[in-house]
Design a protein around this motif. Structure first.
Motif, PDB file in Angstrom:
ATOM      1  N   MET A  16       0.950  -1.127  -0.290  1.00  0.00           N
ATOM      2  CA  MET A  16      -0.112  -0.031   0.128  1.00  0.00           C
ATOM      3  C   MET A  16       0.781   1.437   0.029  1.00  0.00           C
ATOM      4  SD  MET A  16      -3.087   0.921  -0.437  1.00  0.00           S
ATOM      5  CE  MET A  16      -4.317   2.084   0.139  1.00  0.00           C
ATOM      6  N   ALA A  17       1.942   1.134   0.838  1.00  0.00           N
ATOM      7  CA  ALA A  17       2.657   2.294   0.743  1.00  0.00           C
ATOM      8  C   ALA A  17       3.399   2.764  -0.346  1.00  0.00           C
ATOM      9  CB  ALA A  17       3.954   2.243   1.734  1.00  0.00           C
ATOM     10  N   SER A  18       3.847   1.553  -1.462  1.00  0.00           N
ATOM     11  CA  SER A  18       4.215   1.976  -2.817  1.00  0.00           C
ATOM     12  C   SER A  18       3.119   2.412  -3.624  1.00  0.00           C
ATOM     13  CB  SER A  18       4.860   0.507  -3.154  1.00  0.00           C
ATOM     14  OG  SER A  18       3.952  -0.438  -3.481  1.00  0.00           O
ATOM     15  N   ARG A  19       2.013   2.085  -3.475  1.00  0.00           N
ATOM     16  CA  ARG A  19       1.145   2.628  -4.315  1.00  0.00           C
ATOM     17  C   ARG A  19       0.421   3.988  -3.919  1.00  0.00           C
ATOM     18  NH1 ARG A  19       0.265  -0.916  -8.827  1.00  0.00           N
ATOM     19  NH2 ARG A  19       0.561  -2.933  -8.306  1.00  0.00           N
ATOM     20  N   CYS A  20       0.131   3.988  -2.572  1.00  0.00           N
ATOM     21  CA  CYS A  20      -0.653   5.163  -2.065  1.00  0.00           C
ATOM     22  C   CYS A  20       0.246   5.734  -0.801  1.00  0.00           C
ATOM     23  CB  CYS A  20      -1.834   4.965  -1.499  1.00  0.00           C
ATOM     24  SG  CYS A  20      -2.780   4.389  -3.033  1.00  0.00           S
ATOM     25  N   PRO A  21       1.469   6.594  -0.909  1.00  0.00           N
ATOM     26  CA  PRO A  21       2.304   6.856   0.254  1.00  0.00           C
ATOM     27  C   PRO A  21       1.738   7.706   1.357  1.00  0.00           C
ATOM     28  CG  PRO A  21       3.088   7.837  -1.903  1.00  0.00           C
ATOM     29  CD  PRO A  21       1.856   6.927  -2.160  1.00  0.00           C
ATOM     30  N   HIS A  22       0.586   8.181   1.166  1.00  0.00           N
ATOM     31  CA  HIS A  22      -0.096   9.009   2.110  1.00  0.00           C
ATOM     32  C   HIS A  22      -1.224   8.533   2.789  1.00  0.00           C
ATOM     33  CE1 HIS A  22       2.572  12.459   0.777  1.00  0.00           C
ATOM     34  NE2 HIS A  22       2.029  12.246  -0.497  1.00  0.00           N
ATOM     35  N   ALA A  23      -1.613   7.551   2.345  1.00  0.00           N
ATOM     36  CA  ALA A  23      -2.736   6.687   2.890  1.00  0.00           C
ATOM     37  C   ALA A  23      -2.367   6.100   4.384  1.00  0.00           C
ATOM     38  CB  ALA A  23      -3.224   5.319   2.271  1.00  0.00           C
ATOM     39  N   LYS A  24      -3.300   6.286   5.146  1.00  0.00           N
ATOM     40  CA  LYS A  24      -3.006   5.876   6.661  1.00  0.00           C
ATOM     41  C   LYS A  24      -4.026   4.718   6.948  1.00  0.00           C
ATOM     42  CE  LYS A  24      -1.830  10.663   8.188  1.00  0.00           C
ATOM     43  NZ  LYS A  24      -2.354  11.897   7.158  1.00  0.00           N
ATOM     44  N   VAL A  57      -8.363  -4.435   6.075  1.00  0.00           N
ATOM     45  CA  VAL A  57      -7.699  -3.191   6.588  1.00  0.00           C
ATOM     46  C   VAL A  57      -8.358  -2.070   5.923  1.00  0.00           C
ATOM     47  CG1 VAL A  57      -5.722  -2.023   6.977  1.00  0.00           C
ATOM     48  CG2 VAL A  57      -5.681  -4.634   6.967  1.00  0.00           C
ATOM     49  N   LEU A  58      -8.713  -1.146   6.781  1.00  0.00           N
ATOM     50  CA  LEU A  58      -9.353   0.199   6.293  1.00  0.00           C
ATOM     51  C   LEU A  58      -8.094   1.091   6.145  1.00  0.00           C
ATOM     52  CD1 LEU A  58     -12.447   0.720   8.426  1.00  0.00           C
ATOM     53  CD2 LEU A  58     -12.261   0.185   6.091  1.00  0.00           C
ATOM     54  N   TRP A  59      -7.935   1.816   5.164  1.00  0.00           N
ATOM     55  CA  TRP A  59      -7.113   2.874   4.813  1.00  0.00           C
ATOM     56  C   TRP A  59      -7.711   4.153   4.423  1.00  0.00           C
ATOM     57  CZ3 TRP A  59      -2.129   1.705   5.111  1.00  0.00           C
ATOM     58  CH2 TRP A  59      -1.538   0.511   5.105  1.00  0.00           C
ATOM     59  N   ASP A  60      -7.294   5.023   5.063  1.00  0.00           N
ATOM     60  CA  ASP A  60      -7.620   6.606   4.918  1.00  0.00           C
ATOM     61  C   ASP A  60      -6.976   7.105   3.863  1.00  0.00           C
ATOM     62  OD1 ASP A  60      -8.921   9.114   5.047  1.00  0.00           O
ATOM     63  OD2 ASP A  60      -8.531   9.274   6.953  1.00  0.00           O
ATOM     64  N   CYS A  61      -7.701   7.312   2.586  1.00  0.00           N
ATOM     65  CA  CYS A  61      -6.707   7.613   1.227  1.00  0.00           C
ATOM     66  C   CYS A  61      -7.141   9.213   0.982  1.00  0.00           C
ATOM     67  CB  CYS A  61      -7.165   6.842   0.165  1.00  0.00           C
ATOM     68  SG  CYS A  61      -6.865   5.029   0.333  1.00  0.00           S
ATOM     69  N   ARG A  62      -6.102   9.853   0.341  1.00  0.00           N
ATOM     70  CA  ARG A  62      -6.624  10.964  -0.031  1.00  0.00           C
ATOM     71  C   ARG A  62      -7.345  10.806  -1.223  1.00  0.00           C
ATOM     72  NH1 ARG A  62      -0.695  14.325  -0.113  1.00  0.00           N
ATOM     73  NH2 ARG A  62      -0.563  14.571   1.976  1.00  0.00           N
ATOM     74  N   ILE A  63      -8.036  11.863  -2.162  1.00  0.00           N
ATOM     75  CA  ILE A  63      -8.849  11.762  -2.912  1.00  0.00           C
ATOM     76  C   ILE A  63      -8.089  11.138  -4.230  1.00  0.00           C
ATOM     77  CG2 ILE A  63     -10.215  13.136  -4.595  1.00  0.00           C
ATOM     78  CD1 ILE A  63     -11.830  12.780  -2.199  1.00  0.00           C
ATOM     79  N   GLY A  64      -6.870  11.719  -4.407  1.00  0.00           N
ATOM     80  CA  GLY A  64      -5.999  11.339  -5.684  1.00  0.00           C
ATOM     81  C   GLY A  64      -5.591   9.786  -5.481  1.00  0.00           C
ATOM     82  N   GLU A  65      -5.403   9.578  -4.154  1.00  0.00           N
ATOM     83  CA  GLU A  65      -4.982   7.951  -4.284  1.00  0.00           C
ATOM     84  C   GLU A  65      -6.122   7.052  -4.439  1.00  0.00           C
ATOM     85  OE1 GLU A  65      -1.314   8.286  -0.879  1.00  0.00           O
ATOM     86  OE2 GLU A  65      -3.272   8.381  -0.219  1.00  0.00           O
ATOM     87  N   VAL A  66      -7.415   7.390  -4.556  1.00  0.00           N
ATOM     88  CA  VAL A  66      -8.318   6.574  -4.917  1.00  0.00           C
ATOM     89  C   VAL A  66      -8.366   6.150  -6.237  1.00  0.00           C
ATOM     90  CG1 VAL A  66     -10.981   6.135  -5.037  1.00  0.00           C
ATOM     91  CG2 VAL A  66     -10.040   7.356  -3.251  1.00  0.00           C
ATOM     92  N   ALA A  67      -7.874   6.890  -7.116  1.00  0.00           N
ATOM     93  CA  ALA A  67      -7.752   6.772  -8.602  1.00  0.00           C
ATOM     94  C   ALA A  67      -6.531   5.550  -8.765  1.00  0.00           C
ATOM     95  CB  ALA A  67      -7.511   8.038  -9.569  1.00  0.00           C
ATOM     96  N   ILE A  68      -5.536   5.806  -7.647  1.00  0.00           N
ATOM     97  CA  ILE A  68      -4.369   4.775  -7.925  1.00  0.00           C
ATOM     98  C   ILE A  68      -4.732   3.416  -7.443  1.00  0.00           C
ATOM     99  CG2 ILE A  68      -2.034   4.222  -6.659  1.00  0.00           C
ATOM    100  CD1 ILE A  68      -1.585   7.298  -6.515  1.00  0.00           C
ATOM    101  N   VAL A  69      -5.827   3.477  -6.316  1.00  0.00           N
ATOM    102  CA  VAL A  69      -6.072   2.080  -6.066  1.00  0.00           C
ATOM    103  C   VAL A  69      -7.050   1.778  -7.114  1.00  0.00           C
ATOM    104  CG1 VAL A  69      -7.610   0.954  -4.456  1.00  0.00           C
ATOM    105  CG2 VAL A  69      -6.081   2.583  -3.274  1.00  0.00           C
ATOM    106  N   ASP A  70      -7.721   2.441  -7.713  1.00  0.00           N
ATOM    107  CA  ASP A  70      -8.548   1.911  -8.940  1.00  0.00           C
ATOM    108  C   ASP A  70      -7.708   1.324 -10.004  1.00  0.00           C
ATOM    109  OD1 ASP A  70     -10.807   2.812  -7.805  1.00  0.00           O
ATOM    110  OD2 ASP A  70     -11.105   4.934  -9.191  1.00  0.00           O
ATOM    111  N   GLY A  71      -6.551   2.065 -10.300  1.00  0.00           N
ATOM    112  CA  GLY A  71      -5.628   1.556 -11.050  1.00  0.00           C
ATOM    113  C   GLY A  71      -4.863   0.326 -10.953  1.00  0.00           C
ATOM    114  N   ALA A  72      -4.581   0.127  -9.447  1.00  0.00           N
ATOM    115  CA  ALA A  72      -4.052  -1.026  -9.002  1.00  0.00           C
ATOM    116  C   ALA A  72      -5.159  -2.263  -9.253  1.00  0.00           C
ATOM    117  CB  ALA A  72      -3.691  -1.056  -7.560  1.00  0.00           C
ATOM    118  N   GLU A  73      -6.416  -2.084  -8.818  1.00  0.00           N
ATOM    119  CA  GLU A  73      -7.440  -2.933  -8.912  1.00  0.00           C
ATOM    120  C   GLU A  73      -7.573  -3.290 -10.462  1.00  0.00           C
ATOM    121  OE1 GLU A  73      -8.476  -5.007  -6.658  1.00  0.00           O
ATOM    122  OE2 GLU A  73      -7.527  -3.895  -5.127  1.00  0.00           O
TER     123      GLU A  73
END
Length: 140
Positions: A16-24, A57-73
Motif C-alpha cells: 500500500m505504501a508503494s501505491r499510496c504513500p499518504h494513505a493512513k 484493513v481500512l485505509w484513509d486515502c487522499r482523493i487522488g489516491e483513490v484513482a491509484i487504487v482504482d488503477g491497481a485493481e
C-alpha cells in the motif's frame, strides 16, 4: 477522505505504501455475511455467505489516491465492481470503498494478485482460523 477496505494484496503495508504513500492505516476491519474467495481470474473477492466473515484493513486515502487504487485493481479487472458497503471496525460500522468480482467461480490465486496477502494477515494479527483459510487458497 475516502476510506478503502483492502482484503487482498493492498492489506500489506509495504504494498500500500508503494501505491499510496499518504494513505493512513485505520486498522483491521471485517465484513460480516461474506466469505473470502479467489476467483477463476485469480483475484481475491468475496461472496455473500451468512455466518461468515472477511477480514481486511481500512485505509484513509487522499482523493487522488483513490484513482491509484482504482488503477491497481484494474490491473486484474475482469468483471470487478467498485462498491461502497459497511464494514465493522472498532465496534462501529463505517462505509468503505471496496472491489468485488461479479463471478463466484473460484480458481488459483494469480501470483501478482496474491503477493503479500498472507504476510498482511500475519501483520494485522487476523484470527488464526481466518489465516488458515487464506493459507488453503495459497496451496491451490
Amino acid at each position: 477522505m475516502p476510506i478503502y477496505f483492502a482484503y487482498g494484496r493492498l492489506m500489506n503495508p509495504k504494498t500500500m505504501a508503494s501505491r499510496c504513500p499518504h494513505a493512513k492505516a485505520l486498522g483491521p476491519a471485517s465484513m460480516d455475511g461474506y466469505r473470502f474467495i479467489v476467483t477463476s481470474e485469480g483475484v481475491p473477492s468475496m461472496v455473500k455467505a451468512p455466518g461468515k466473515r472477511v477480514h481486511g484493513v481500512l485505509w484513509d486515502c487522499r482523493i487522488g489516491e483513490v484513482a491509484i487504487v482504482d488503477g491497481a485493481e484494474a490491473l486484474f479487472r475482469k468483471g470487478l465492481d467498485k462498491v461502497f458497503l459497511p464494514v465493522r471496525s472498532d465496534g462501529q460500522n463505517k462505509s468503505a470503498i471496496m472491489y468485488m468480482s461479479r463471478t463466484v467461480r473460484t480458481g488459483k490465486p494469480h501470483v501478482k494478485a496474491w503477493e503479500g496477502v498472507l504476510e498482511a494477515a500475519e501483520h494485522w494479527d487476523f484470527p488464526e482460523t481466518y489465516r488458515e483459510e487464506l493459507r488453503q487458497w495459497d496451496l491451490r
